[in-house]
Design a protein around this motif. Structure first.
Motif, PDB file in Angstrom:
ATOM      1  N   ALA A 220      30.067 -46.186  -1.945  1.00  0.00           N
ATOM      2  CA  ALA A 220      30.658 -46.416  -0.620  1.00  0.00           C
ATOM      3  C   ALA A 220      31.471 -47.702  -0.612  1.00  0.00           C
ATOM      4  O   ALA A 220      32.582 -47.743  -0.074  1.00  0.00           O
ATOM      5  CB  ALA A 220      29.564 -46.473   0.444  1.00  0.00           C
ATOM      6  N   PHE A 221      30.920 -48.742  -1.225  1.00  0.00           N
ATOM      7  CA  PHE A 221      31.634 -50.022  -1.222  1.00  0.00           C
ATOM      8  C   PHE A 221      32.859 -49.991  -2.124  1.00  0.00           C
ATOM      9  O   PHE A 221      33.971 -50.324  -1.686  1.00  0.00           O
ATOM     10  CB  PHE A 221      30.724 -51.165  -1.671  1.00  0.00           C
ATOM     11  N   PHE A 222      32.687 -49.627  -3.389  1.00  0.00           N
ATOM     12  CA  PHE A 222      33.801 -49.723  -4.342  1.00  0.00           C
ATOM     13  C   PHE A 222      34.920 -48.722  -4.034  1.00  0.00           C
ATOM     14  O   PHE A 222      36.099 -49.026  -4.255  1.00  0.00           O
ATOM     15  CB  PHE A 222      33.295 -49.565  -5.783  1.00  0.00           C
ATOM     16  N   CYS A 223      34.575 -47.553  -3.519  1.00  0.00           N
ATOM     17  CA  CYS A 223      35.620 -46.606  -3.102  1.00  0.00           C
ATOM     18  C   CYS A 223      36.369 -47.140  -1.882  1.00  0.00           C
ATOM     19  O   CYS A 223      37.597 -47.010  -1.792  1.00  0.00           O
ATOM     20  CB  CYS A 223      35.010 -45.241  -2.788  1.00  0.00           C
ATOM     21  N   SER A 224      35.627 -47.760  -0.959  1.00  0.00           N
ATOM     22  CA  SER A 224      36.262 -48.372   0.219  1.00  0.00           C
ATOM     23  C   SER A 224      37.182 -49.502  -0.214  1.00  0.00           C
ATOM     24  O   SER A 224      38.300 -49.649   0.309  1.00  0.00           O
ATOM     25  CB  SER A 224      35.199 -48.905   1.180  1.00  0.00           C
ATOM     26  N   MET A 225      36.730 -50.307  -1.164  1.00  0.00           N
ATOM     27  CA  MET A 225      37.531 -51.424  -1.663  1.00  0.00           C
ATOM     28  C   MET A 225      38.827 -50.925  -2.305  1.00  0.00           C
ATOM     29  O   MET A 225      39.912 -51.465  -2.036  1.00  0.00           O
ATOM     30  CB  MET A 225      36.738 -52.247  -2.686  1.00  0.00           C
ATOM     31  N   ALA A 226      38.714 -49.880  -3.124  1.00  0.00           N
ATOM     32  CA  ALA A 226      39.901 -49.324  -3.785  1.00  0.00           C
ATOM     33  C   ALA A 226      40.876 -48.750  -2.758  1.00  0.00           C
ATOM     34  O   ALA A 226      42.094 -48.992  -2.829  1.00  0.00           O
ATOM     35  CB  ALA A 226      39.480 -48.243  -4.777  1.00  0.00           C
ATOM     36  N   ALA A 227      40.357 -47.995  -1.793  1.00  0.00           N
ATOM     37  CA  ALA A 227      41.213 -47.384  -0.764  1.00  0.00           C
ATOM     38  C   ALA A 227      41.881 -48.450   0.100  1.00  0.00           C
ATOM     39  O   ALA A 227      43.080 -48.355   0.413  1.00  0.00           O
ATOM     40  CB  ALA A 227      40.384 -46.443   0.101  1.00  0.00           C
ATOM     41  N   MET A 228      41.132 -49.490   0.482  1.00  0.00           N
ATOM     42  CA  MET A 228      41.687 -50.543   1.314  1.00  0.00           C
ATOM     43  C   MET A 228      42.752 -51.349   0.580  1.00  0.00           C
ATOM     44  O   MET A 228      43.771 -51.727   1.153  1.00  0.00           O
ATOM     45  CB  MET A 228      40.576 -51.481   1.801  1.00  0.00           C
ATOM     46  N   THR A 229      42.504 -51.613  -0.697  1.00  0.00           N
ATOM     47  CA  THR A 229      43.483 -52.359  -1.498  1.00  0.00           C
ATOM     48  C   THR A 229      44.784 -51.574  -1.607  1.00  0.00           C
ATOM     49  O   THR A 229      45.881 -52.119  -1.417  1.00  0.00           O
ATOM     50  CB  THR A 229      42.920 -52.655  -2.904  1.00  0.00           C
ATOM     51  N   PHE A 230      44.662 -50.271  -1.902  1.00  0.00           N
ATOM     52  CA  PHE A 230      45.851 -49.411  -2.009  1.00  0.00           C
ATOM     53  C   PHE A 230      46.610 -49.367  -0.684  1.00  0.00           C
ATOM     54  O   PHE A 230      47.829 -49.573  -0.641  1.00  0.00           O
ATOM     55  CB  PHE A 230      45.438 -47.999  -2.423  1.00  0.00           C
ATOM     56  N   CYS A 231      45.898 -49.096   0.403  1.00  0.00           N
ATOM     57  CA  CYS A 231      46.541 -48.967   1.720  1.00  0.00           C
ATOM     58  C   CYS A 231      47.193 -50.277   2.152  1.00  0.00           C
ATOM     59  O   CYS A 231      48.297 -50.274   2.715  1.00  0.00           O
ATOM     60  CB  CYS A 231      45.524 -48.535   2.764  1.00  0.00           C
TER      61      CYS A 231
ATOM     62  N   GLU B 215      14.130 -47.963  -8.183  1.00  0.00           N
ATOM     63  CA  GLU B 215      14.360 -46.887  -9.146  1.00  0.00           C
ATOM     64  C   GLU B 215      15.096 -45.706  -8.505  1.00  0.00           C
ATOM     65  O   GLU B 215      15.359 -44.702  -9.166  1.00  0.00           O
ATOM     66  CB  GLU B 215      13.018 -46.408  -9.717  1.00  0.00           C
ATOM     67  N   ASN B 216      15.425 -45.839  -7.229  1.00  0.00           N
ATOM     68  CA  ASN B 216      16.115 -44.767  -6.502  1.00  0.00           C
ATOM     69  C   ASN B 216      17.611 -44.797  -6.845  1.00  0.00           C
ATOM     70  O   ASN B 216      18.414 -45.447  -6.173  1.00  0.00           O
ATOM     71  CB  ASN B 216      15.900 -44.947  -4.998  1.00  0.00           C
ATOM     72  N   LYS B 217      17.970 -44.081  -7.884  1.00  0.00           N
ATOM     73  CA  LYS B 217      19.369 -44.076  -8.357  1.00  0.00           C
ATOM     74  C   LYS B 217      20.313 -43.436  -7.339  1.00  0.00           C
ATOM     75  O   LYS B 217      21.482 -43.813  -7.255  1.00  0.00           O
ATOM     76  CB  LYS B 217      19.457 -43.352  -9.700  1.00  0.00           C
ATOM     77  N   GLY B 218      19.814 -42.476  -6.569  1.00  0.00           N
ATOM     78  CA  GLY B 218      20.651 -41.825  -5.559  1.00  0.00           C
ATOM     79  C   GLY B 218      21.067 -42.798  -4.470  1.00  0.00           C
ATOM     80  O   GLY B 218      22.243 -42.857  -4.095  1.00  0.00           O
ATOM     81  N   LEU B 219      20.113 -43.589  -3.976  1.00  0.00           N
ATOM     82  CA  LEU B 219      20.411 -44.581  -2.940  1.00  0.00           C
ATOM     83  C   LEU B 219      21.359 -45.646  -3.470  1.00  0.00           C
ATOM     84  O   LEU B 219      22.346 -45.994  -2.814  1.00  0.00           O
ATOM     85  CB  LEU B 219      19.109 -45.239  -2.459  1.00  0.00           C
ATOM     86  N   PHE B 220      21.057 -46.139  -4.666  1.00  0.00           N
ATOM     87  CA  PHE B 220      21.902 -47.164  -5.281  1.00  0.00           C
ATOM     88  C   PHE B 220      23.333 -46.659  -5.475  1.00  0.00           C
ATOM     89  O   PHE B 220      24.305 -47.335  -5.121  1.00  0.00           O
ATOM     90  CB  PHE B 220      21.312 -47.583  -6.632  1.00  0.00           C
ATOM     91  N   SER B 221      23.467 -45.450  -6.021  1.00  0.00           N
ATOM     92  CA  SER B 221      24.794 -44.876  -6.284  1.00  0.00           C
ATOM     93  C   SER B 221      25.576 -44.680  -4.986  1.00  0.00           C
ATOM     94  O   SER B 221      26.781 -44.939  -4.935  1.00  0.00           O
ATOM     95  CB  SER B 221      24.658 -43.529  -6.999  1.00  0.00           C
ATOM     96  N   THR B 222      24.898 -44.250  -3.935  1.00  0.00           N
ATOM     97  CA  THR B 222      25.560 -44.024  -2.644  1.00  0.00           C
ATOM     98  C   THR B 222      26.128 -45.327  -2.084  1.00  0.00           C
ATOM     99  O   THR B 222      27.282 -45.377  -1.645  1.00  0.00           O
ATOM    100  CB  THR B 222      24.569 -43.420  -1.628  1.00  0.00           C
ATOM    101  N   LEU B 223      25.315 -46.386  -2.105  1.00  0.00           N
ATOM    102  CA  LEU B 223      25.747 -47.666  -1.547  1.00  0.00           C
ATOM    103  C   LEU B 223      26.877 -48.291  -2.355  1.00  0.00           C
ATOM    104  O   LEU B 223      27.871 -48.776  -1.789  1.00  0.00           O
ATOM    105  CB  LEU B 223      24.562 -48.638  -1.483  1.00  0.00           C
ATOM    106  N   GLU B 224      26.741 -48.277  -3.678  1.00  0.00           N
ATOM    107  CA  GLU B 224      27.769 -48.871  -4.519  1.00  0.00           C
ATOM    108  C   GLU B 224      29.070 -48.068  -4.473  1.00  0.00           C
ATOM    109  O   GLU B 224      30.160 -48.637  -4.440  1.00  0.00           O
ATOM    110  CB  GLU B 224      27.274 -48.974  -5.970  1.00  0.00           C
TER     111      GLU B 224
ATOM    112  N   SER C  49      35.895 -51.056   8.794  1.00  0.00           N
ATOM    113  CA  SER C  49      36.984 -51.854   8.214  1.00  0.00           C
ATOM    114  C   SER C  49      37.936 -50.965   7.423  1.00  0.00           C
ATOM    115  O   SER C  49      39.156 -51.135   7.470  1.00  0.00           O
ATOM    116  CB  SER C  49      36.417 -52.953   7.309  1.00  0.00           C
ATOM    117  N   LEU C  50      37.366 -50.003   6.714  1.00  0.00           N
ATOM    118  CA  LEU C  50      38.182 -49.031   5.977  1.00  0.00           C
ATOM    119  C   LEU C  50      39.045 -48.219   6.942  1.00  0.00           C
ATOM    120  O   LEU C  50      40.233 -47.990   6.683  1.00  0.00           O
ATOM    121  CB  LEU C  50      37.267 -48.109   5.166  1.00  0.00           C
ATOM    122  N   CYS C  51      38.465 -47.798   8.057  1.00  0.00           N
ATOM    123  CA  CYS C  51      39.205 -47.012   9.051  1.00  0.00           C
ATOM    124  C   CYS C  51      40.376 -47.799   9.638  1.00  0.00           C
ATOM    125  O   CYS C  51      41.457 -47.250   9.854  1.00  0.00           O
ATOM    126  CB  CYS C  51      38.273 -46.566  10.169  1.00  0.00           C
TER     127      CYS C  51
END
Length: 305
Positions: A184-195, A173-182, A106-108
């Motif tokens: 990915a979503f919020f950066c995609s949301m910001a980029a899509m909103t801007f574009c 407790e896997n902060k790396g997995l959580f951080s990656t998923l969140e 969707s971002l693409c």
């Protein structure tokens, strides 16, 4: 006793909500995807960047739809899953990994439209069906690598009896997995909103009072439908996911755990509406591609001559 009764009521409500939502989501989602593919193969003669991304989105959505009946079964058999741990891991991989694959595709679509409309002079160098195919392949392969993390959702317990539920403490407790998923979503949301904002502004500047430019309106509808589907479907789940993660890690008081767990299940179910609402985007993309094919057909060329 009251707490147990309340939890039972919440669980029953969530189960009913999932049944109500998943049945039409599976049916309509499958119908829309099959219709879109049929239309694409039989009506559209030439692939464009948008149709390439659309095919990838259909593929990922269809794989996710395949898991929904089993997700309903898993909720009804929360502690009696008897279809095997391997099959459960496959289903969980298809479900969670393909959701993030859909987010990235969707971002693409949004970025592709932004480049084509906002930067038309560099677009020919950046856009092509071959490059779009490569991007889709990279996303599919990259998200497939995420299956490694889903294989560990239940920890070292290979005899678990609950699929899609009761993930291990180490998973939460896997902060790396959580951080990656969140991220990915919020950066995609910001980029899509801007574009999307920039694309819509550019399209509206191009409009003239005496020339409504139908193709311009359609391009605007494509990016708007893509963004709205993204926000409506995925935002509630990722907010709930963030809150539940904080509860599981004792940042928020655990008295909210049962309520947030129910909200997480409901919003995750809601996120799967994406498989149906993507049909709106398919409609505009296919209509645009069909008109482009007709415009470039020999018959049309003869008429112009």
């Amino acid at each position: 006793m009251n707490d147990t009764h309340a939890q039972s009521n919440i669980s029953a409500t969530v189960e009913l909500f999932q049944l109500i939502m998943y049945t039409p989501t599976f049916t309509l989602g499958l119908l829309f995807n099959v219709m879109a593919l049929s239309f694409l193969f039989f009506k559209v003669k030439k692939l464009t960047e948008s149709t390439v991304y659309m095919v990838a989105l259909i593929f990922l959505d269809t794989l996710l739809l395949f898991t929904l009946p089993f997700k309903i079964i898993s909720y009804n058999l929360q502690n009696n899953w008897n279809l095997g741990s391997v099959f459960c891991s496959v289903l969980e991989s298809l479900y969670f990994v393909n959701m993030y694959g859909s987010i990235l595709i969707s971002l693409c679509i949004c970025i592709d439209r932004y480049i084509a409309i906002r930067h038309p002079f560099v677009a020919p160098a950046l856009r092509s069906t071959k490059k779009a195919t490569m991007v889709c392949a990279i996303i599919c392969l990259g998200t497939s690598a995420g299956t490694v993390s889903t294989l560990q959702l239940h920890g070292q317990d290979h005899n678990f009896s609950s699929c899609f539920h009761n993930f291990s403490k180490s998973t939460w407790e896997n902060k790396g997995l959580f951080s990656t998923l969140e991220t990915a979503f919020f950066c995609s949301m910001a980029a899509m909103t801007f574009c999307t904002i920039q694309t819509v502004r550019c399209l509206r500047k191009c409009k003239k009072p005496d020339n409504p430019q139908i193709h311009t309106n359609r391009a605007e509808k494509i990016v708007m439908a893509n963004l709205l589907t993204f926000l409506v479907c995925f935002t509630p789940y990722h907010v709930a996911f963030l809150l539940y993660f904080l509860v599981k890690n004792n940042v928020i008081h655990n008295s909210f755990q049962q309520t947030l767990r129910a909200i997480l299940q409901v919003t995750l179910c809601w996120a799967n509406l994406n498989c149906c609402l993507d049909g709106v985007c398919y409609y505009f993309v296919l209509k645009e591609s069909l008109e482009g094919s007709l415009k470039n057909s020999p018959k049309t060329a003869k008429r112009r001559l």
